[in-house]
Write an enzyme that holds these catalytic residues in place. Structure first.
Site, PDB file in Angstrom:
ATOM      1  N   ASP A  38      46.785  58.247  46.269  1.00  0.00           N
ATOM      2  CA  ASP A  38      47.194  56.912  46.723  1.00  0.00           C
ATOM      3  C   ASP A  38      47.741  57.016  48.142  1.00  0.00           C
ATOM      4  OD1 ASP A  38      48.693  54.242  46.821  1.00  0.00           O
ATOM      5  OD2 ASP A  38      48.039  54.224  44.740  1.00  0.00           O
ATOM      6  N   ASP A  65      43.989  57.893  52.150  1.00  0.00           N
ATOM      7  CA  ASP A  65      43.635  56.550  52.592  1.00  0.00           C
ATOM      8  C   ASP A  65      42.142  56.420  52.333  1.00  0.00           C
ATOM      9  OD1 ASP A  65      42.923  54.220  53.812  1.00  0.00           O
ATOM     10  OD2 ASP A  65      43.782  54.705  55.770  1.00  0.00           O
ATOM     11  N   VAL A  66      41.770  55.596  51.361  1.00  0.00           N
ATOM     12  CA  VAL A  66      40.355  55.544  50.962  1.00  0.00           C
ATOM     13  C   VAL A  66      39.465  54.934  52.045  1.00  0.00           C
ATOM     14  CG1 VAL A  66      40.828  55.519  48.469  1.00  0.00           C
ATOM     15  CG2 VAL A  66      40.558  53.331  49.695  1.00  0.00           C
ATOM     16  N   ASN A  92      39.625  53.167  42.076  1.00  0.00           N
ATOM     17  CA  ASN A  92      40.380  51.984  41.676  1.00  0.00           C
ATOM     18  C   ASN A  92      41.208  51.380  42.803  1.00  0.00           C
ATOM     19  OD1 ASN A  92      42.318  50.441  39.722  1.00  0.00           O
ATOM     20  ND2 ASN A  92      43.647  51.935  40.750  1.00  0.00           N
ATOM     21  N   TYR A 158      36.965  38.643  48.648  1.00  0.00           N
ATOM     22  CA  TYR A 158      37.252  39.654  47.603  1.00  0.00           C
ATOM     23  C   TYR A 158      36.054  39.772  46.652  1.00  0.00           C
ATOM     24  CZ  TYR A 158      39.973  41.651  43.641  1.00  0.00           C
ATOM     25  OH  TYR A 158      40.457  42.431  42.607  1.00  0.00           O
TER      26      TYR A 158
HETATM   27  N1  LIG Z   1      45.318  42.988  38.788  1.00  0.00           N
HETATM   28  C1  LIG Z   1      44.216  42.306  38.511  1.00  0.00           C
HETATM   29  O1  LIG Z   1      44.276  41.196  37.941  1.00  0.00           O
HETATM   30  C2  LIG Z   1      42.876  42.865  38.849  1.00  0.00           C
HETATM   31  C3  LIG Z   1      41.742  42.216  38.358  1.00  0.00           C
HETATM   32  C4  LIG Z   1      40.486  42.714  38.662  1.00  0.00           C
HETATM   33  C5  LIG Z   1      40.376  43.853  39.442  1.00  0.00           C
HETATM   34  N2  LIG Z   1      41.492  44.459  39.924  1.00  0.00           N
HETATM   35  C6  LIG Z   1      41.312  45.649  40.749  1.00  0.00           C
HETATM   36  O2  LIG Z   1      42.038  46.704  40.188  1.00  0.00           O
HETATM   37  C7  LIG Z   1      42.389  47.643  41.203  1.00  0.00           C
HETATM   38  C8  LIG Z   1      43.865  47.998  41.069  1.00  0.00           C
HETATM   39  O3  LIG Z   1      44.615  46.831  41.233  1.00  0.00           O
HETATM   40  P1  LIG Z   1      46.085  46.637  40.649  1.00  0.00           P
HETATM   41  O4  LIG Z   1      46.136  45.237  40.164  1.00  0.00           O
HETATM   42  O5  LIG Z   1      46.444  47.760  39.766  1.00  0.00           O
HETATM   43  O6  LIG Z   1      46.893  46.660  42.029  1.00  0.00           O
HETATM   44  P2  LIG Z   1      48.169  47.489  42.537  1.00  0.00           P
HETATM   45  O7  LIG Z   1      48.528  46.859  43.827  1.00  0.00           O
HETATM   46  O8  LIG Z   1      49.187  47.599  41.470  1.00  0.00           O
HETATM   47  O9  LIG Z   1      47.545  48.943  42.797  1.00  0.00           O
HETATM   48  C9  LIG Z   1      46.644  49.195  43.842  1.00  0.00           C
HETATM   49  C10 LIG Z   1      46.933  50.581  44.394  1.00  0.00           C
HETATM   50  O10 LIG Z   1      45.966  50.870  45.416  1.00  0.00           O
HETATM   51  C11 LIG Z   1      46.647  51.542  46.458  1.00  0.00           C
HETATM   52  N3  LIG Z   1      45.927  51.395  47.730  1.00  0.00           N
HETATM   53  C12 LIG Z   1      45.727  50.269  48.445  1.00  0.00           C
HETATM   54  N4  LIG Z   1      45.055  50.541  49.573  1.00  0.00           N
HETATM   55  C13 LIG Z   1      44.823  51.886  49.574  1.00  0.00           C
HETATM   56  C14 LIG Z   1      44.166  52.768  50.473  1.00  0.00           C
HETATM   57  N5  LIG Z   1      43.623  52.341  51.620  1.00  0.00           N
HETATM   58  N6  LIG Z   1      44.089  54.081  50.148  1.00  0.00           N
HETATM   59  C15 LIG Z   1      44.646  54.536  49.003  1.00  0.00           C
HETATM   60  N7  LIG Z   1      45.293  53.745  48.116  1.00  0.00           N
HETATM   61  C16 LIG Z   1      45.379  52.435  48.395  1.00  0.00           C
HETATM   62  C17 LIG Z   1      48.018  50.876  46.527  1.00  0.00           C
HETATM   63  O11 LIG Z   1      48.966  51.672  47.208  1.00  0.00           O
HETATM   64  C18 LIG Z   1      48.320  50.681  45.055  1.00  0.00           C
HETATM   65  O12 LIG Z   1      49.030  51.772  44.512  1.00  0.00           O
HETATM   66  C19 LIG Z   1      41.996  46.990  42.531  1.00  0.00           C
HETATM   67  O13 LIG Z   1      40.748  47.511  42.960  1.00  0.00           O
HETATM   68  C20 LIG Z   1      41.850  45.527  42.161  1.00  0.00           C
HETATM   69  O14 LIG Z   1      40.969  44.849  43.023  1.00  0.00           O
HETATM   70  C21 LIG Z   1      42.741  44.002  39.656  1.00  0.00           C
END
Ligand SMILES: NC(=O)c1ccc[n+]([C@@H]2O[C@H](COP(=O)([O-])OP(=O)(O)OC[C@H]3O[C@@H](n4cnc5c(N)ncnc54)[C@H](O)[C@@H]3O)[C@@H](O)[C@H]2O)c1
Length: 252
Positions: A38, A65-66, A92, A158
């Site tokens: 992360d 950093d992805v 993810n 998105y």
């Molecule tokens: N929460 C929802 O309702 C939902 C629904 C559908 C899809 N998603 C997808 O699930 C995934 C996780 O989301 P979440 O809800 O757990 O969010 P979250 O914000 O809790 O977690 C996302 C994580 O990604 C990390 N991150 C962001 N940019 C980064 C980068 N450039 N390099 C490395 N790490 C990075 C952040 O630091 C964070 O820890 C995402 O891809 C999101 O689009 C979420």
């Protein structure tokens, strides 16, 4: 309980928070060694600490950093150096779309959402496939979204990124299935995480009631369970699916 992950190595990007953290827990509970990657160093270290406290599993945090291909390549290299393999990867890491609608979205917003949510997944797949193709085996799960399957109002940018993730998933699944690598995606509906709280704020509970036939948000663990299953041998004939885990949202 059959701990199918014993002897395997799992990598979770975005493992510092939300769905990624719970998936790291689920892999660890299943017996796998887990790499939590992360950009958030404090959150990632906390996930590792919690794994070591709660589960009989090895865990390592790697800052990544992805959006940066070199950083992603180093992540996979360090994983293999530390644990000797990479069997399962959950791509993810993601960011919310801050724009209310695509017609008012900014170039900066587009660039950020595409860089993390789409290009980041591509970087990860490239580096993981490099290793898995040599090993002749592996399972990759990408985190798309309900917005990667259907049009969701206010999710234009998105949703375009997430439709791209589904496209990458299907193309890679077909290309690499015969070489021992299964690639699939999960498509969560509304999940209770920091991302949704940041995106919807006070509107969140009202949205949750209308979001799907269950009338509630998912908990991150409910997505994690699907990811671990897709990576397991129980899903050995599952290739190239974009699996809705959305409480029935896309069924109606
Ligand atoms: N929460 C929802 O309702 C939902 C629904 C559908 C899809 N998603 C997808 O699930 C995934 C996780 O989301 P979440 O809800 O757990 O969010 P979250 O914000 O809790 O977690 C996302 C994580 O990604 C990390 N991150 C962001 N940019 C980064 C980068 N450039 N390099 C490395 N790490 C990075 C952040 O630091 C964070 O820890 C995402 O891809 C999101 O689009 C979420």
């Amino acid at each position: 309980m059959n701990r199918e992950g014993v002897g395997k190595v799992a990598l979770v990007t975005g493992g510092a928070s939300g769905i990624g953290r719970d998936t790291a827990f689920a892999f660890a509970r299943d017996g796998a060694a887990v790499v939590v990657a992360d950009a958030d160093v404090a959150g990632g270290a906390e996930t590792v600490r919690l794994i070591e406290t709660r589960y009989d599993a090895q865990a390592l945090f790697i800052e990544v950093d992805v959006t940066d291909a070199a950083s992603v390549e180093a992540m996979v290299r360090s994983t293999v150096e530390r644990f000797g393999a990479l069997d399962m990867a959950f791509n993810n890491a993601g960011v919310p779309d801050r724009a209310a609608s695509l017609h008012v979205s900014t170039q900066e917003n587009w660039d950020r959402v595409m860089a993390v949510n789409l290009e980041g997944v591509w970087h990860c797949m490239k580096a993981e496939l490099d290793h898995m193709l040599t090993a002749g085996k592996g399972a990759i799960v990408n985190n798309a979204s309900r917005s990667g399957l259907v049009g969701v109002p206010s999710d234009g940018v998105y949703g375009a990124a997430k439709h791209g993730v589904v496209g990458l998933t299907k193309a890679a699944a077909i290309e690499f299935a015969a070489r021992g690598i299964r690639v699939n995606a999960v498509c969560p509906g509304l999940v209770e995480t920091a991302l949704t709280r940041a995106r919807f704020g006070d509107e969140l509970s009202a949205r949750a009631k209308l979001a799907n036939p269950l009338g509630r948000m998912a908990q991150p663990e409910e997505i994690a369970n699907a990811v671990v299953w897709l990576c397991s041998d129980a899903a050995s004939f599952v290739v190239g699916v974009a699996l809705p885990v959305d409480g029935g949202a896309t069924a109606r």
